[in-house]
Motif scaffolding. Structure first.
Motif, PDB file in Angstrom:
ATOM      1  N   ILE B  47       0.852  -1.195   0.000  1.00  0.00           N
ATOM      2  CA  ILE B  47       0.000   0.000   0.000  1.00  0.00           C
ATOM      3  C   ILE B  47       0.882   1.236   0.000  1.00  0.00           C
ATOM      4  CG2 ILE B  47      -1.773   1.291   1.249  1.00  0.00           C
ATOM      5  CD1 ILE B  47      -2.727  -1.306   2.453  1.00  0.00           C
ATOM      6  N   MET B  48       0.508   2.190  -0.815  1.00  0.00           N
ATOM      7  CA  MET B  48       1.301   3.416  -0.877  1.00  0.00           C
ATOM      8  C   MET B  48       0.395   4.607  -1.146  1.00  0.00           C
ATOM      9  SD  MET B  48       2.923   2.538  -4.601  1.00  0.00           S
ATOM     10  CE  MET B  48       2.707   0.772  -4.265  1.00  0.00           C
ATOM     11  N   GLY B  49       0.947   5.802  -0.963  1.00  0.00           N
ATOM     12  CA  GLY B  49       0.238   7.030  -1.304  1.00  0.00           C
ATOM     13  C   GLY B  49       0.505   7.412  -2.752  1.00  0.00           C
ATOM     14  N   ARG B  50      -0.186   8.454  -3.190  1.00  0.00           N
ATOM     15  CA  ARG B  50      -0.080   8.900  -4.569  1.00  0.00           C
ATOM     16  C   ARG B  50       1.350   9.316  -4.926  1.00  0.00           C
ATOM     17  NH1 ARG B  50      -0.174  13.930  -6.826  1.00  0.00           N
ATOM     18  NH2 ARG B  50      -0.603  14.875  -4.794  1.00  0.00           N
ATOM     19  N   ARG B  51       1.972  10.061  -4.041  1.00  0.00           N
ATOM     20  CA  ARG B  51       3.312  10.556  -4.331  1.00  0.00           C
ATOM     21  C   ARG B  51       4.309   9.411  -4.472  1.00  0.00           C
ATOM     22  NH1 ARG B  51       4.601  15.909  -5.632  1.00  0.00           N
ATOM     23  NH2 ARG B  51       3.487  17.324  -4.260  1.00  0.00           N
ATOM     24  N   THR B  52       4.194   8.437  -3.586  1.00  0.00           N
ATOM     25  CA  THR B  52       5.093   7.283  -3.655  1.00  0.00           C
ATOM     26  C   THR B  52       4.857   6.537  -4.959  1.00  0.00           C
ATOM     27  OG1 THR B  52       5.049   7.115  -1.244  1.00  0.00           O
ATOM     28  CG2 THR B  52       5.810   5.176  -2.457  1.00  0.00           C
ATOM     29  N   PHE B  53       3.582   6.379  -5.317  1.00  0.00           N
ATOM     30  CA  PHE B  53       3.279   5.719  -6.595  1.00  0.00           C
ATOM     31  C   PHE B  53       3.915   6.473  -7.756  1.00  0.00           C
ATOM     32  CE2 PHE B  53       0.676   5.707 -10.437  1.00  0.00           C
ATOM     33  CZ  PHE B  53       0.827   4.373 -10.809  1.00  0.00           C
ATOM     34  N   GLU B  54       3.786   7.777  -7.740  1.00  0.00           N
ATOM     35  CA  GLU B  54       4.339   8.570  -8.845  1.00  0.00           C
ATOM     36  C   GLU B  54       5.849   8.380  -8.972  1.00  0.00           C
ATOM     37  OE1 GLU B  54       0.921  12.073  -8.851  1.00  0.00           O
ATOM     38  OE2 GLU B  54       2.929  12.521  -8.086  1.00  0.00           O
ATOM     39  N   GLU B  55       6.528   8.253  -7.832  1.00  0.00           N
ATOM     40  CA  GLU B  55       7.979   8.010  -7.868  1.00  0.00           C
ATOM     41  C   GLU B  55       8.273   6.640  -8.499  1.00  0.00           C
ATOM     42  OE1 GLU B  55      10.560  10.057  -7.148  1.00  0.00           O
ATOM     43  OE2 GLU B  55       9.048  11.618  -6.842  1.00  0.00           O
ATOM     44  N   PHE B  74      -3.431   4.901  -2.563  1.00  0.00           N
ATOM     45  CA  PHE B  74      -4.435   5.852  -2.086  1.00  0.00           C
ATOM     46  C   PHE B  74      -4.343   7.130  -2.913  1.00  0.00           C
ATOM     47  CE2 PHE B  74      -5.232   2.949   1.229  1.00  0.00           C
ATOM     48  CZ  PHE B  74      -6.507   3.258   1.675  1.00  0.00           C
ATOM     49  N   THR B  75      -5.398   7.396  -3.661  1.00  0.00           N
ATOM     50  CA  THR B  75      -5.415   8.509  -4.601  1.00  0.00           C
ATOM     51  C   THR B  75      -6.863   8.865  -4.909  1.00  0.00           C
ATOM     52  OG1 THR B  75      -4.902   9.154  -6.882  1.00  0.00           O
ATOM     53  CG2 THR B  75      -5.204   6.814  -6.480  1.00  0.00           C
ATOM     54  N   HIS B  76      -7.061  10.094  -5.372  1.00  0.00           N
ATOM     55  CA  HIS B  76      -8.401  10.468  -5.816  1.00  0.00           C
ATOM     56  C   HIS B  76      -8.622  10.095  -7.283  1.00  0.00           C
ATOM     57  CE1 HIS B  76      -9.610  12.320  -2.103  1.00  0.00           C
ATOM     58  NE2 HIS B  76      -8.434  12.919  -2.037  1.00  0.00           N
TER      59      HIS B  76
END
Lengths: 169, 169
Positions: B47-55, B74-76
């Protein structure tokens, strides 16, 4: 001249809780097997901020805590209610430089003493004992301005519930 | 269900610089001898946040990075430009609980994912590799609300220039 930081922080990087309390530390137990005595025996000067001094001064046998070092407290007070501690003020980095070339200097705390020394790249050795505690809020150890500073990890040790990390410049 | 954090931070507690960059990490070298592969092989969910995913998504072979876990971001956003990653939203703790009792869950980052889990005492294991770097500013790992939380230090290891600290609840 060599400048050392030696002290405990929480896993989330706090020197103390937001009221400058150390209950979290005392409840972790004492890292008794550390090299603290040997470290201290090699120090010539100890420097701390007013808050750190106040924490020490309220200990029962405060006078016995730093018996062999010259002890300086950054404070606006002209005198201190504890023998063996000298009040000083002004620029921390200049004061440290003025101590002369052969001194081993222990920065006990707090962050207002450490930060200006980190900013001028004057910290030679960081010895940090990390307690297995999160506080979520408190007095952070590292408050220096933004700048990437790299140290060299020398050793990692476990003392009871403390993880000790030793870094050199 | 067991919830793990496993990841690198700076000595001053940052997951990334203030622009979410990881240059400080890449310049530290890769902690190649870590148990990362073994750790990953035991995970069922990441599980990760949006910023981590983008990286992650900007890496060349992003699709190959988390091949055996169910990966949630986790993202909108309603969809993600990367196969193998599922967008989710809402309460992190509820989502994690809903994954069921037998899952090993890796919280990759960022702090907005970890904080609510720490606040509900849902993090079972923290495996933190500390890089010998100070940034002075950045994205802190620990942003949970004030509360004293105690873990148990299990092991301390040195991998190259990284100090790995392993904590269990």
């Amino acid at each position: 001249m060599s400048v050392f930081f030696y002290g405990c922080i929480t896993l989330d990087g706090y020197l103390a809780d937001k009221n400058h309390g150390l209950n979290w530390l005392h409840e972790t137990g004492s890292p008794e097997e550390t090299d603290c005595d040997r470290f201290y025996s090699e120090m010539d000067v100890a420097i701390m901020g007013r808050r750190t001094f106040e924490e020490i001064a309220r200990l029962e046998n405060a006078a016995s805590y730093y018996p062999t070092t010259e002890n300086y407290v950054f404070t606006h007070a002209d005198s201190l209610p504890q023998r063996g501690f000298t009040p000083v003020r002004g620029d921390v980095a200049e004061f440290v430089t003025g101590l002369g070339p052969d001194k081993n200097i222990w920065i006990i705390g707090g962050n207002t003493i450490l930060a200006p020394l980190l900013e001028r790249d004057m910290v030679d050795c960081l010895i940090v004992q990390v307690a297995p505690v999160l506080l979520g809020e408190g007095i952070p150890l590292f408050t220096q301005k933004e700048a990437t500073r790299r140290f060299r990890l020398e050793t990692v040790r476990q003392y009871g519930q403390f993880a000790e990390l030793v870094y050199r410049k």
